[in-house]
Structures are given as C-alpha cells and as structure tokens.
Motif scaffolding. Structure first.
Motif, PDB file in Angstrom:
ATOM      1  N   ASP A  78       0.826  -1.133   0.094  1.00 16.31           N
ATOM      2  CA  ASP A  78       0.047   0.101   0.110  1.00 16.31           C
ATOM      3  C   ASP A  78       0.748   1.431  -0.140  1.00 16.31           C
ATOM      4  OD1 ASP A  78      -2.225  -1.646   0.076  1.00 16.31           O
ATOM      5  OD2 ASP A  78      -2.462  -1.308   2.480  1.00 16.31           O
ATOM      6  N   ALA A  79       0.616   2.090  -0.916  1.00 18.34           N
ATOM      7  CA  ALA A  79       1.022   3.526  -0.853  1.00 18.34           C
ATOM      8  C   ALA A  79       0.186   4.452  -0.005  1.00 18.34           C
ATOM      9  CB  ALA A  79       1.280   4.112  -2.364  1.00 18.34           C
ATOM     10  N   GLY A 101       4.226  12.550  -3.087  1.00 13.57           N
ATOM     11  CA  GLY A 101       4.111  11.540  -4.295  1.00 13.57           C
ATOM     12  C   GLY A 101       3.054  12.082  -5.290  1.00 13.57           C
ATOM     13  N   THR A 102       3.099  11.450  -6.470  1.00 10.26           N
ATOM     14  CA  THR A 102       2.091  11.767  -7.347  1.00 10.26           C
ATOM     15  C   THR A 102       1.626  10.364  -8.276  1.00 10.26           C
ATOM     16  OG1 THR A 102       3.304  13.544  -8.015  1.00 10.26           O
ATOM     17  CG2 THR A 102       1.815  13.372  -9.301  1.00 10.26           C
ATOM     18  N   THR A 103       0.307  10.418  -8.550  1.00  8.26           N
ATOM     19  CA  THR A 103       0.060   9.428  -9.479  1.00  8.26           C
ATOM     20  C   THR A 103      -0.436   9.947 -11.081  1.00  8.26           C
ATOM     21  OG1 THR A 103      -0.981   8.303  -7.584  1.00  8.26           O
ATOM     22  CG2 THR A 103      -1.619   7.498  -9.745  1.00  8.26           C
ATOM     23  N   TRP A 148       3.015   5.525 -10.405  1.00  7.33           N
ATOM     24  CA  TRP A 148       3.096   6.187  -9.115  1.00  7.33           C
ATOM     25  C   TRP A 148       4.602   6.463  -8.902  1.00  7.33           C
ATOM     26  CZ3 TRP A 148       0.597   1.790 -10.471  1.00  7.33           C
ATOM     27  CH2 TRP A 148      -0.603   1.816 -10.234  1.00  7.33           C
ATOM     28  N   GLU A 149       4.764   7.923  -8.595  1.00  8.78           N
ATOM     29  CA  GLU A 149       5.866   8.480  -8.684  1.00  8.78           C
ATOM     30  C   GLU A 149       6.170   8.938  -7.379  1.00  8.78           C
ATOM     31  OE1 GLU A 149       8.588  11.510 -11.329  1.00  8.78           O
ATOM     32  OE2 GLU A 149       6.471  12.228 -10.853  1.00  8.78           O
ATOM     33  N   GLU A 150       7.434   8.289  -6.586  1.00  6.09           N
ATOM     34  CA  GLU A 150       8.128   8.824  -5.541  1.00  6.09           C
ATOM     35  C   GLU A 150       6.767   8.708  -4.247  1.00  6.09           C
ATOM     36  OE1 GLU A 150       9.436  12.779  -5.576  1.00  6.09           O
ATOM     37  OE2 GLU A 150      11.260  12.193  -6.805  1.00  6.09           O
ATOM     38  N   ALA A 151       5.951   7.478  -4.469  1.00  9.90           N
ATOM     39  CA  ALA A 151       5.059   7.125  -3.574  1.00  9.90           C
ATOM     40  C   ALA A 151       5.593   6.811  -2.112  1.00  9.90           C
ATOM     41  CB  ALA A 151       4.378   6.212  -4.119  1.00  9.90           C
ATOM     42  N   PRO A 152       5.093   7.143  -0.986  1.00  9.96           N
ATOM     43  CA  PRO A 152       5.707   6.763   0.396  1.00  9.96           C
ATOM     44  C   PRO A 152       4.947   5.459   0.622  1.00  9.96           C
ATOM     45  CG  PRO A 152       4.058   8.589   0.578  1.00  9.96           C
ATOM     46  CD  PRO A 152       4.583   8.519  -1.169  1.00  9.96           C
ATOM     47  N   ARG A 192      11.617   7.946   2.088  1.00  7.91           N
ATOM     48  CA  ARG A 192      11.931   6.459   1.260  1.00  7.91           C
ATOM     49  C   ARG A 192      10.579   6.244   0.488  1.00  7.91           C
ATOM     50  NH1 ARG A 192      15.280   2.788   4.925  1.00  7.91           N
ATOM     51  NH2 ARG A 192      15.913   1.988   2.939  1.00  7.91           N
ATOM     52  N   THR A 193      10.743   6.295  -0.673  1.00  9.37           N
ATOM     53  CA  THR A 193       9.548   6.309  -1.676  1.00  9.37           C
ATOM     54  C   THR A 193      10.030   5.175  -2.605  1.00  9.37           C
ATOM     55  OG1 THR A 193      10.507   7.976  -3.017  1.00  9.37           O
ATOM     56  CG2 THR A 193       9.096   8.920  -1.382  1.00  9.37           C
ATOM     57  N   ASN A 194       8.958   4.827  -3.512  1.00  6.15           N
ATOM     58  CA  ASN A 194       9.037   3.935  -4.505  1.00  6.15           C
ATOM     59  C   ASN A 194       8.356   4.583  -5.817  1.00  6.15           C
ATOM     60  OD1 ASN A 194       9.172   1.455  -5.919  1.00  6.15           O
ATOM     61  ND2 ASN A 194       7.583   0.421  -4.579  1.00  6.15           N
ATOM     62  N   THR A 195       8.986   4.255  -6.902  1.00  6.99           N
ATOM     63  CA  THR A 195       8.559   4.656  -8.190  1.00  6.99           C
ATOM     64  C   THR A 195       8.145   3.474  -9.128  1.00  6.99           C
ATOM     65  OG1 THR A 195       9.452   6.886  -8.126  1.00  6.99           O
ATOM     66  CG2 THR A 195       8.759   6.124 -10.372  1.00  6.99           C
ATOM     67  N   TYR A 196       6.748   3.246  -9.463  1.00  5.85           N
ATOM     68  CA  TYR A 196       6.597   2.010 -10.149  1.00  5.85           C
ATOM     69  C   TYR A 196       5.208   2.063 -11.115  1.00  5.85           C
ATOM     70  CZ  TYR A 196       3.258   1.682  -6.222  1.00  5.85           C
ATOM     71  OH  TYR A 196       2.482   1.955  -5.347  1.00  5.85           O
ATOM     72  N   GLN A 197       5.357   1.160 -11.947  1.00  7.57           N
ATOM     73  CA  GLN A 197       4.076   1.466 -12.953  1.00  7.57           C
ATOM     74  C   GLN A 197       3.360   0.018 -12.966  1.00  7.57           C
ATOM     75  OE1 GLN A 197       6.155   2.483 -16.401  1.00  7.57           O
ATOM     76  NE2 GLN A 197       5.274   4.484 -16.339  1.00  7.57           N
TER      77      GLN A 197
END
Length: 111
Positions: free
Chosen positions: A3-4, A11-13, A54-58, A68-73
C-alpha cells in the motif's frame, strides 16, 4: 506490491489511456506488445492500454518515513480477447524499508 499512502501530499499518481484500435502505434504500445510476445510466447496486438505511474510514493502509513519512496508502473492492456498486467519498477526506485512493512510474510515474484 504494498500500500502507498498519499495522504500527506507526498508523491504523485499519473495515468494515460491509449486507444490503439485502428490508430498509429505509439512506441510504448510497441514495447508492451514486444514484452508480451517475448515472455508469453504468443502474438499480441493491443486494442486498449492503460499506463498508471506512482511516482515517489511513500509506503503506508506515510508518517513513518516520507523520504523513502517507491516509483513504479502498472500497464493494463487487452486485445479484446486476452488481457495482461505488467508491473514495472524504476531501477533503484524502491526505497521502502521492507523490514518496517505491516506484512512480514511477503512473497516476491510472479505467477
């Protein structure tokens, strides 16, 4: 996959829909089709594709560590008969501390 948490404004979607039926092929669509053909060993021509980023999602809950974020598609695509979901992660983009996630019995991989 976890879960983000965007509740603190970090973060941004983004999303983009690709209607590819009877239209010129976009380079992203050609890449998606090539990946499906290569890994699934089937011919594939997309009619519809949705890319969500999802860009720089915590991680949830975001109060823990927003740095500490995650970037994924996720890319969802169909030819009207078959449908596929591709999960893509930025190289070095996973910064979540998995030792602090709520679920400890996680399985990494695919099926």
């Amino acid at each position: 996959w976890d879960d983000a948490d965007f509740s603190r404004g970090v973060g941004t979607t983004w999303y983009q829909e690709y209607l590819t039926l009877s239209s010129p092929q976009n380079p992203l669509i050609r890449d998606v089709e090539a990946k499906i053909e290569r890994y699934m060993k089937t011919s594939y021509t997309a009619k519809w594709t949705l890319k969500v980023t999802w860009e720089e999602a915590p991680a949830y809950p975001s109060q823990r560590d927003d740095a500490r974020t995650n970037t994924y598609q996720a890319v969802l695509t169909t030819d009207g008969n078959q449908a596929f979901a591709l999960f893509l992660y930025q190289d070095g983009g996973m910064q979540w501390d998995y030792t602090k996630l709520a679920a400890r019995n996680v399985l990494i991989g695919f099926s």
